[in-house]
Write a protein that holds these residues in place. Structure first.
Motif, PDB file in Angstrom:
ATOM      1  N   ARG A 234       0.837  -1.151  -0.176  1.00  0.00           N
ATOM      2  CA  ARG A 234       0.124  -0.059   0.111  1.00  0.00           C
ATOM      3  C   ARG A 234       0.750   1.197  -0.039  1.00  0.00           C
ATOM      4  N   ARG A 235       2.161   1.021   0.072  1.00  0.00           N
ATOM      5  CA  ARG A 235       3.083   2.169  -0.092  1.00  0.00           C
ATOM      6  C   ARG A 235       3.139   3.156  -1.143  1.00  0.00           C
ATOM      7  N   PRO A 236       3.086   4.372  -0.854  1.00  0.00           N
ATOM      8  CA  PRO A 236       3.123   5.231  -2.163  1.00  0.00           C
ATOM      9  C   PRO A 236       4.311   4.955  -3.151  1.00  0.00           C
ATOM     10  N   GLY A 237       3.969   5.223  -4.465  1.00  0.00           N
ATOM     11  CA  GLY A 237       5.083   5.023  -5.238  1.00  0.00           C
ATOM     12  C   GLY A 237       5.619   6.066  -5.974  1.00  0.00           C
ATOM     13  N   THR A 238       6.162   5.976  -7.254  1.00  0.00           N
ATOM     14  CA  THR A 238       6.509   7.424  -7.886  1.00  0.00           C
ATOM     15  C   THR A 238       5.504   7.946  -8.739  1.00  0.00           C
ATOM     16  N   LEU A 239       5.397   9.238  -8.556  1.00  0.00           N
ATOM     17  CA  LEU A 239       4.413  10.114  -9.614  1.00  0.00           C
ATOM     18  C   LEU A 239       5.167  10.679 -10.526  1.00  0.00           C
ATOM     19  N   VAL A 240       4.786  10.413 -11.754  1.00  0.00           N
ATOM     20  CA  VAL A 240       5.449  11.103 -12.969  1.00  0.00           C
ATOM     21  C   VAL A 240       4.500  12.012 -13.378  1.00  0.00           C
ATOM     22  N   VAL A 241       4.867  13.432 -13.243  1.00  0.00           N
ATOM     23  CA  VAL A 241       4.033  14.333 -13.504  1.00  0.00           C
ATOM     24  C   VAL A 241       4.463  15.541 -14.369  1.00  0.00           C
ATOM     25  N   PRO A 242       3.318  16.225 -15.355  1.00  0.00           N
ATOM     26  CA  PRO A 242       3.841  17.227 -15.929  1.00  0.00           C
ATOM     27  C   PRO A 242       4.566  18.363 -15.332  1.00  0.00           C
ATOM     28  N   ASP A 243       5.225  19.294 -15.708  1.00  0.00           N
ATOM     29  CA  ASP A 243       5.987  20.373 -14.991  1.00  0.00           C
ATOM     30  C   ASP A 243       4.647  21.342 -14.679  1.00  0.00           C
ATOM     31  N   GLY A 244       4.734  21.784 -13.367  1.00  0.00           N
ATOM     32  CA  GLY A 244       3.672  22.680 -12.917  1.00  0.00           C
ATOM     33  C   GLY A 244       2.665  22.116 -12.166  1.00  0.00           C
ATOM     34  N   VAL A 245       2.447  20.630 -12.283  1.00  0.00           N
ATOM     35  CA  VAL A 245       1.234  20.014 -11.587  1.00  0.00           C
ATOM     36  C   VAL A 245       1.776  19.587 -10.152  1.00  0.00           C
ATOM     37  N   ASP A 246       0.944  19.864  -9.375  1.00  0.00           N
ATOM     38  CA  ASP A 246       1.301  19.446  -7.878  1.00  0.00           C
ATOM     39  C   ASP A 246       0.867  17.716  -7.621  1.00  0.00           C
ATOM     40  N   PRO A 247       2.185  17.035  -7.602  1.00  0.00           N
ATOM     41  CA  PRO A 247       1.556  15.520  -7.358  1.00  0.00           C
ATOM     42  C   PRO A 247       0.718  15.230  -6.516  1.00  0.00           C
ATOM     43  N   ARG A 248       0.451  16.272  -5.394  1.00  0.00           N
ATOM     44  CA  ARG A 248      -0.496  15.945  -4.139  1.00  0.00           C
ATOM     45  C   ARG A 248      -1.866  16.084  -4.559  1.00  0.00           C
ATOM     46  N   THR A 249      -2.124  16.612  -5.972  1.00  0.00           N
ATOM     47  CA  THR A 249      -3.486  16.770  -6.340  1.00  0.00           C
ATOM     48  C   THR A 249      -3.984  15.392  -6.984  1.00  0.00           C
ATOM     49  N   LEU A 250      -3.256  14.429  -7.159  1.00  0.00           N
ATOM     50  CA  LEU A 250      -3.583  13.389  -7.748  1.00  0.00           C
ATOM     51  C   LEU A 250      -4.667  12.712  -7.184  1.00  0.00           C
ATOM     52  N   PRO A 251      -5.634  11.829  -7.725  1.00  0.00           N
ATOM     53  CA  PRO A 251      -6.486  10.927  -7.003  1.00  0.00           C
ATOM     54  C   PRO A 251      -5.709   9.846  -6.402  1.00  0.00           C
ATOM     55  N   ASN A 252      -6.283   9.186  -5.573  1.00  0.00           N
ATOM     56  CA  ASN A 252      -5.882   7.871  -5.313  1.00  0.00           C
ATOM     57  C   ASN A 252      -4.358   7.413  -4.861  1.00  0.00           C
ATOM     58  N   ILE A 253      -3.556   8.539  -4.151  1.00  0.00           N
ATOM     59  CA  ILE A 253      -2.416   8.358  -4.192  1.00  0.00           C
ATOM     60  C   ILE A 253      -1.786   7.853  -2.340  1.00  0.00           C
ATOM     61  N   ASP A 254      -3.149   7.646  -1.555  1.00  0.00           N
ATOM     62  CA  ASP A 254      -2.503   7.104  -0.504  1.00  0.00           C
ATOM     63  C   ASP A 254      -3.080   5.806  -0.266  1.00  0.00           C
TER      64      ASP A 254
END
Ligand code: ASP
Ligand code: MG
Length: 254
Positions: A234-254
């Motif tokens: 259940r551990r968090p993984g690696t978020l690959v996001v476009p420049d300027g996107v706050d990774p914390r705003t993505l759904p289902n990250i915890d």
């Protein structure tokens, strides 16, 4: 409500127990209020076994027949996963690459996706079903089955996520994301919490062990966020996001 595409690779679904674990995970994501489409790869070593079997019969098999054969692996996982989700009490509907609208060029064994028209997948999602799509496959203009090249189901997942307008494409594997080195070999390897597309593409030596490069390029082209994580934890993984996107705003990250 978020729309999430989850891709499970061969190592996440090597046997019945793993398929049930994947079914639980997909079902939970759906029950917490998301729409979920799952892209599957063939179970365990199925694709290698099919290739070996073909070569033991014909050392130079016709390309068309080879692709016809190789698409069988993903059909096994998609239908078994749909059954496992059904057994868990959720609704699921599986689709071949063709049924999911993956149109490719004619290069057997290394086809490129030309368009994805996932009308039936959208319909299943709107009815509240979990849609399960066979990765790594599509059809060419003649209506024959094609495959995208080894490891191609990552690319299928990103292409489906883009065509559906998903919020994130989650790539499930057997490690907790992308590390500074291979964690199975280097004990001091650290997980990278979030990273940009360009940096992953430059890390070919460790990033590409986890993600097919074509899939990263596709995600970059369409700014599709990726979450690479383990199906065993259940551990968090690696978020690959476009420049300027706050990774914390993505759904289902915890
Ligand atoms: N099953 C195919 C392969 O083994 C596709 C994939 O795993 O992504 O290459
Ligand atoms: Mg595979």
């Amino acid at each position: 409500m978020a729309l999430i595409v989850q891709k499970y690779g061969g190592s996440s679904g090597a046997d019945t127990e793993s398929i049930q674990r994947v079914a639980k995970r997909g079902g939970e994501t759906e029950k917490t209020g998301n729409k979920v489409a799952v892209v599957v790869s063939a179970m365990g070593d199925t694709t290698d076994d099919l290739i070996d079997q073909a070569l033991s019969i014909d050392s130079n098999p016709p390309e068309r027949e080879m692709d016809m054969l190789m698409t069988a692996g993903e059909r096994i996982s998609m239908s078994l996963l749909a059954m496992a989700i059904h057994a868990e009490g959720s609704r699921a509907h599986s689709f071949t690459g063709q049924q999911a609208g993956f149109l490719t060029d004619a290069r057997y064994g290394a086809a490129h996706i030309k368009a994805v028209k996932p009308d039936r997948v959208k319909n299943a999602l709107s009815l509240g079903d979990i849609a399960i799509v066979a990765g790594f496959q599509g059809i060419n203009a003649k209506g024959d089955a094609t495959t995208l090249g080894r490891g191609g189901s990552d690319t299928s997942a990103v292409a489906l996520a883009v065509a559906l307008g998903a919020d994130v494409c989650e790539i499930y594997t057997d490690v907790d994301g992308i590390f500074t080195a291979d964690p199975r070999i280097v004990t001091s390897a650290r997980r990278i919490p979030s990273i940009g597309y360009e940096a992953i593409l430059e890390m070919a030596s460790c990033g590409s062990k986890v993600l097919a490069l074509r899939c990263v390029e596709y995600a970059q082209r369409f700014n599709m966020p990726l979450h690479v994580r383990s199906s065993f934890s259940r551990r968090p993984g690696t978020l690959v996001v476009p420049d300027g996107v706050d990774p914390r705003t993505l759904p289902n990250i915890d």
